[in-house]
Design an enzyme around this catalytic site. Structure first.
Site, PDB file in Angstrom:
ATOM      1  CD  GLU A   1       1.862 -10.057   2.877  1.00 23.51           C
ATOM      2  OE1 GLU A   1       2.561  -9.774   3.868  1.00 23.51           O
ATOM      3  OE2 GLU A   1       0.983  -9.302   2.432  1.00 23.51           O
TER       4      GLU A   1
ATOM      5  CB  CYS B   1      -1.264   5.560  11.586  1.00 25.14           C
ATOM      6  SG  CYS B   1      -0.816   5.612  13.342  1.00 25.14           S
TER       7      CYS B   1
ATOM      8  CB  CYS C   1      -3.641  12.953  14.389  1.00 31.38           C
ATOM      9  SG  CYS C   1      -2.162  12.026  14.879  1.00 31.38           S
TER      10      CYS C   1
ATOM     11  CB  CYS D   1      -6.700   9.449  12.326  1.00 31.26           C
ATOM     12  SG  CYS D   1      -6.760   7.797  13.052  1.00 31.26           S
TER      13      CYS D   1
ATOM     14  CB  CYS E   1      -5.823   7.335  18.967  1.00 30.39           C
ATOM     15  SG  CYS E   1      -4.027   7.209  18.893  1.00 30.39           S
TER      16      CYS E   1
END
Length: 344
Positions: A35, A190, A197, A200, A206
């Site tokens: 991370e 995205c 899209c 998606c 959305c």
């Protein structure tokens, strides 16, 4: 389960990244290290650094016991060096306060150097499956588009709204997969430019897709031109072909890394040269200007090179100045621009 989370997890099962090195095994230490490395750095860049870092420091106590130079040498080239300093400091604190382990408590984890709210949530959700949201750039972009939130996501009011939405979307199970799914979805589908899209799984829900706002959202941060700065880099070689290196101060750009001695201008470079080296400053070869762009400004490095110099006694007595043979440079933590300059 929230339909957003359900659809995202279904997409992740088919398209997500399941073979990242920190996922097998997925331990708190490995998750934490990944991370921190992944902050402002792409996965493909992080993977080889992650492997080398783990080989050098297999456990959290190993990292805590290392010297600053050892840690920086493994981090060198990955950039944003405050991450490495905070990682090292946090490891020491875990040994002092938490028995050599990362604490499984949000407040205790958040209190460690370099661990913000999102990173703490990512560690807790991926290492232990605890229900905490994350809020990296990918998540901000996805939530801004899905919910049609205009305005720069970094504004306090917008950020508060995004955190509330991230919390509301948390599933009851599979928190580790869900956290990874959010990052993978934003990184591969995205995306900031040219999002896919038509592929998606949540485009029907959305707002940005419905209203034709996918390119406009999230609203970019108001920009301003980067300031330009210059620095003279002193590249001094002795009669044995060693180069003089200087440890950077404990704060500021490249803190605690080894670099070339640096001055703001030629007058400052001459003053530094006369104080530390025997030779003629005016015999320097001027090498081509080398630019490097930081987050907040662009630095123009102007290298001056001397050969066959001798140092005053102060160099040998100073822990922050060192003659280094070319073959030994790899053992020092060097900023990537300095390493490139030396290689050139």
């Amino acid at each position: 389960m929230d339909t957003f989370a359900t659809k995202l997890l279904s997409w992740f099962d088919q398209n997500g990244r399941h073979d990242l090195p920190w996922q097998h095994p997925r331990t708190p230490y490995r998750v934490w290290l990944s991370e921190i490395m992944l902050q402002q750095t792409q996965v493909r860049v992080v993977i080889p650094y992650f492997a080398r870092f783990l080989a050098a420091f297999p456990t959290l106590p190993d990292l805590a016991a290392a010297t600053s130079d050892e840690v920086m040498a493994q981090w060198a080239g990955l950039g944003y060096y405050a991450r490495a300093r905070n990682l090292h400091a946090a490891a020491k604190r875990c040994v002092e306060l938490h028995g050599g382990d990362l604490p499984r408590d949000f407040d205790a984890l958040h209190a460690l150097p370099g661990i913000g709210r999102s990173t703490a949530g990512a560690i807790l959700s991926q290492a232990w499956g605890d229900a905490f949201p994350i809020m990296d750039g990918n998540v901000k972009r996805v939530l801004s588009r899905v919910h049609g939130i205009a305005g720069w996501p970094g504004l306090p009011a917008n950020e508060k709204q995004l955190w509330a939405l991230a919390q509301a979307h948390l599933p009851a199970t599979r928190l580790a997969d869900y956290t990874q799914a959010q990052m993978d979805f934003g990184a591969t589908l995205c995306t900031r430019a040219n999002p896919s899209c038509l592929l998606c799984p949540i485009s029907a829900d959305c707002v940005a897709f419905r209203d034709g706002l996918t390119e406009a959202l999230p609203t970019p941060k108001p920009g301003k031109p980067l300031p330009e700065r210059s620095a003279v880099m002193l590249m001094a070689f002795d009669t044995a072909g060693r180069i003089l290196m200087q440890r950077r101060p404990p704060v500021g750009i490249w803190a605690q890394l080894w670099s070339l001695p640096q001055a703001d201008d030629l007058a400052g470079a001459r003053h530094w040269f006369d104080a530390h080296l025997d030779g003629a400053f005016d015999d320097a070869d001027a090498l081509p200007d080398t630019p490097h762009t930081f987050t907040h400004y662009r630095l123009h490095m102007q290298p001056l090179r001397w050969g066959r110099l001798t140092a005053r006694a102060a160099v040998g007595d100073n822990d922050d100045l060192r003659w280094v043979a070319p073959g030994e440079l790899a053992s020092l933590g060097l900023p990537a621009p300095i390493r490139k300059l030396l290689d050139a």
